[in-house]
Design a protein around this motif. Sequence first.
Motif, PDB file in Angstrom:
ATOM      1  N   LEU A   1      85.833  29.040  55.744  1.00 24.03           N
ATOM      2  CA  LEU A   1      85.308  28.725  57.075  1.00 24.03           C
ATOM      3  C   LEU A   1      84.747  27.314  57.169  1.00 24.03           C
ATOM      4  CD1 LEU A   1      83.566  32.087  58.068  1.00 24.03           C
ATOM      5  CD2 LEU A   1      85.791  31.213  58.767  1.00 24.03           C
ATOM      6  N   PHE A   2      84.219  26.775  56.070  1.00 21.48           N
ATOM      7  CA  PHE A   2      83.684  25.417  56.102  1.00 21.48           C
ATOM      8  C   PHE A   2      84.747  24.410  56.519  1.00 21.48           C
ATOM      9  CE2 PHE A   2      82.965  21.301  54.073  1.00 21.48           C
ATOM     10  CZ  PHE A   2      81.692  20.993  54.506  1.00 21.48           C
ATOM     11  N   SER A   3      85.996  24.691  56.157  1.00 21.26           N
ATOM     12  CA  SER A   3      87.065  23.713  56.386  1.00 21.26           C
ATOM     13  C   SER A   3      87.432  23.542  57.847  1.00 21.26           C
ATOM     14  CB  SER A   3      88.319  24.128  55.608  1.00 21.26           C
ATOM     15  OG  SER A   3      88.905  25.298  56.187  1.00 21.26           O
ATOM     16  N   ILE A   4      87.184  24.557  58.682  1.00 19.73           N
ATOM     17  CA  ILE A   4      87.777  24.568  60.023  1.00 19.73           C
ATOM     18  C   ILE A   4      87.320  23.375  60.861  1.00 19.73           C
ATOM     19  CG2 ILE A   4      88.086  25.893  62.137  1.00 19.73           C
ATOM     20  CD1 ILE A   4      87.574  28.430  60.503  1.00 19.73           C
ATOM     21  N   SER A   5      86.023  23.286  61.111  1.00 13.27           N
ATOM     22  CA  SER A   5      85.516  22.204  61.955  1.00 13.27           C
ATOM     23  C   SER A   5      85.706  20.845  61.288  1.00 13.27           C
ATOM     24  CB  SER A   5      84.027  22.426  62.272  1.00 13.27           C
ATOM     25  OG  SER A   5      83.868  23.530  63.126  1.00 13.27           O
ATOM     26  N   PHE A   6      85.598  20.807  59.964  1.00 13.17           N
ATOM     27  CA  PHE A   6      85.743  19.534  59.251  1.00 13.17           C
ATOM     28  C   PHE A   6      87.146  18.965  59.450  1.00 13.17           C
ATOM     29  CE2 PHE A   6      86.314  16.558  55.888  1.00 13.17           C
ATOM     30  CZ  PHE A   6      85.051  16.070  55.557  1.00 13.17           C
ATOM     31  N   VAL A   7      88.158  19.763  59.180  1.00 15.62           N
ATOM     32  CA  VAL A   7      89.538  19.269  59.281  1.00 15.62           C
ATOM     33  C   VAL A   7      89.901  18.931  60.725  1.00 15.62           C
ATOM     34  CG1 VAL A   7      91.975  19.879  58.963  1.00 15.62           C
ATOM     35  CG2 VAL A   7      90.289  20.464  57.196  1.00 15.62           C
ATOM     36  N   LEU A   8      89.523  19.799  61.664  1.00 16.37           N
ATOM     37  CA  LEU A   8      89.863  19.551  63.064  1.00 16.37           C
ATOM     38  C   LEU A   8      89.176  18.298  63.611  1.00 16.37           C
ATOM     39  CD1 LEU A   8      89.819  23.165  64.544  1.00 16.37           C
ATOM     40  CD2 LEU A   8      91.812  21.722  64.069  1.00 16.37           C
TER      41      LEU A   8
ATOM     42  N   ALA B   1      91.944  15.861  52.617  1.00 18.89           N
ATOM     43  CA  ALA B   1      92.621  16.401  51.438  1.00 18.89           C
ATOM     44  C   ALA B   1      91.656  17.192  50.558  1.00 18.89           C
ATOM     45  CB  ALA B   1      93.255  15.265  50.629  1.00 18.89           C
ATOM     46  N   LEU B   2      90.451  16.669  50.358  1.00 20.83           N
ATOM     47  CA  LEU B   2      89.470  17.364  49.521  1.00 20.83           C
ATOM     48  C   LEU B   2      89.046  18.693  50.135  1.00 20.83           C
ATOM     49  CD1 LEU B   2      87.203  14.363  48.415  1.00 20.83           C
ATOM     50  CD2 LEU B   2      88.873  15.620  47.024  1.00 20.83           C
ATOM     51  N   ILE B   3      88.815  18.696  51.443  1.00 18.27           N
ATOM     52  CA  ILE B   3      88.358  19.924  52.095  1.00 18.27           C
ATOM     53  C   ILE B   3      89.474  20.963  52.164  1.00 18.27           C
ATOM     54  CG2 ILE B   3      87.475  20.886  54.241  1.00 18.27           C
ATOM     55  CD1 ILE B   3      85.456  19.299  52.528  1.00 18.27           C
ATOM     56  N   ILE B   4      90.705  20.532  52.378  1.00 20.51           N
ATOM     57  CA  ILE B   4      91.811  21.491  52.365  1.00 20.51           C
ATOM     58  C   ILE B   4      91.989  22.074  50.972  1.00 20.51           C
ATOM     59  CG2 ILE B   4      94.331  21.641  52.468  1.00 20.51           C
ATOM     60  CD1 ILE B   4      94.275  20.174  55.060  1.00 20.51           C
ATOM     61  N   ALA B   5      91.777  21.260  49.940  1.00 23.36           N
ATOM     62  CA  ALA B   5      91.828  21.784  48.569  1.00 23.36           C
ATOM     63  C   ALA B   5      90.760  22.861  48.370  1.00 23.36           C
ATOM     64  CB  ALA B   5      91.629  20.652  47.566  1.00 23.36           C
ATOM     65  N   ALA B   6      89.561  22.618  48.916  1.00 26.95           N
ATOM     66  CA  ALA B   6      88.494  23.621  48.825  1.00 26.95           C
ATOM     67  C   ALA B   6      88.861  24.882  49.605  1.00 26.95           C
ATOM     68  CB  ALA B   6      87.184  23.036  49.346  1.00 26.95           C
ATOM     69  N   GLU B   7      89.504  24.684  50.766  1.00 27.68           N
ATOM     70  CA  GLU B   7      89.914  25.841  51.565  1.00 27.68           C
ATOM     71  C   GLU B   7      90.940  26.692  50.827  1.00 27.68           C
ATOM     72  OE1 GLU B   7      92.927  27.317  54.753  1.00 27.68           O
ATOM     73  OE2 GLU B   7      92.797  25.168  54.424  1.00 27.68           O
ATOM     74  N   VAL B   8      91.928  26.035  50.200  1.00 24.72           N
ATOM     75  CA  VAL B   8      92.922  26.768  49.427  1.00 24.72           C
ATOM     76  C   VAL B   8      92.249  27.500  48.265  1.00 24.72           C
ATOM     77  CG1 VAL B   8      94.959  26.517  47.961  1.00 24.72           C
ATOM     78  CG2 VAL B   8      94.817  25.250  50.100  1.00 24.72           C
TER      79      VAL B   8
END
Length: 395
Positions: free
Chosen positions: A309-316, A279-286
């Motif tokens: 771009l930081f969010s991609i590998s983290f979320v997956l 949730a935190l990383i998707i918030a940063a991505e948005v």
Amino acid sequence: MKTIISNPIDKTSVYLCAGLVSAGGALLLNVLPVLFGAFAEQFGYGEQQLGNLAMAMNLGFGLVALASVLWIQRVSWRVISTLASLLVAAALIGMCSGPAYPALVLLMALAGAGTGALYALAMTIFGDSSQPERAFGFKLGMETVPGALLLIVLPVALAPRWGLQGMLITLAISMLLMGIASLPWVPRHSARRQEAGAGEPLPVCRQSQTIAWLSLLASLVFLTGIMSVWAFLELMGKKSGLSSDTIGTVLALGFIINAGGGFIASSIGLKAGRFLPVALIIAAEVGGLVLLAQFSSLATYVAGVMCFLFSISFVLAYTFGVTAEFDVSGRLVVLGALCLSIGAAVGPAVGGLLIETYGYMAVLLFSGACSISVLAIYGAAVLRSQSASVRGLAC
């Protein structure tokens, strides 16, 4: 959920070498912008012809990834990696002779098929881990590093001196090194297969399968939204007056940041639970998408790209991790490769349509909507996993 004592996958040597196999599977997707730039320069291909080449590669990638469900647990992992790497290398070498366009389309499809087999294999190997979030975080970080390096080396050091042929030969050698040289440290077969061979039936639980499918859906939606923007990041920068060299440097740095996201997810694992980190990383991505929607300076563009771009590998790492943990058959996790193929094909197509019809703001909104939808889908999977654990329904 599976519990494997002394899991042969959870070793540093296996993580590193299987990570290289995964990097081979993702290599052509990662360097596609540079490769297509060389194709356009040497052969004079237009955007539509290049798009057809990308479609052929993704079609081969996706079909093999889908078919791998039938044989990925039956054939030696080392045999799969060797044959797939040789296929990709042969296809790349075949492109060096400057084939006619129809032949090039076929070679791209064959190269896509080989990389699809490698990526599906890597999904299966890391899916056998007893710590899937940690394993997939390392995998996603590891597979990004060679692509990031080659995005810098190919256009700067190789293309000016040896042209397209030098780039293709370098990619072929890289494929062989990543897909074959590291195999002595990769197990031959799945731990699940060995258990089944020992006469221990693998239980199947409907609740577990539902959780695995939900997390796969989250991965697919997330990748579609990400690829819809990734394909046009360079054009966004150029529209605001940034130079190609500057944009290339930013995107190469973003690839390295993306790798860092995977390694950070690997180090965090489940220490903060499954949902909160995502949730935190998707918030940063948005937030990164918001910056890209209104950037007027290089600093704002860089900040937006890095958050995105930081969010991609983290979320997956987390969505694939949940799929692997609750996929007791070991057959669904391999479909993560198919998610990548579909996202790479559908995302840019939707993004291009939205941009032509409504402008860049529309594709940024679409990507943000996909990410918010992922939170809902992934959240449902996490809630079900918690309920399954409490009730003892997870297999």
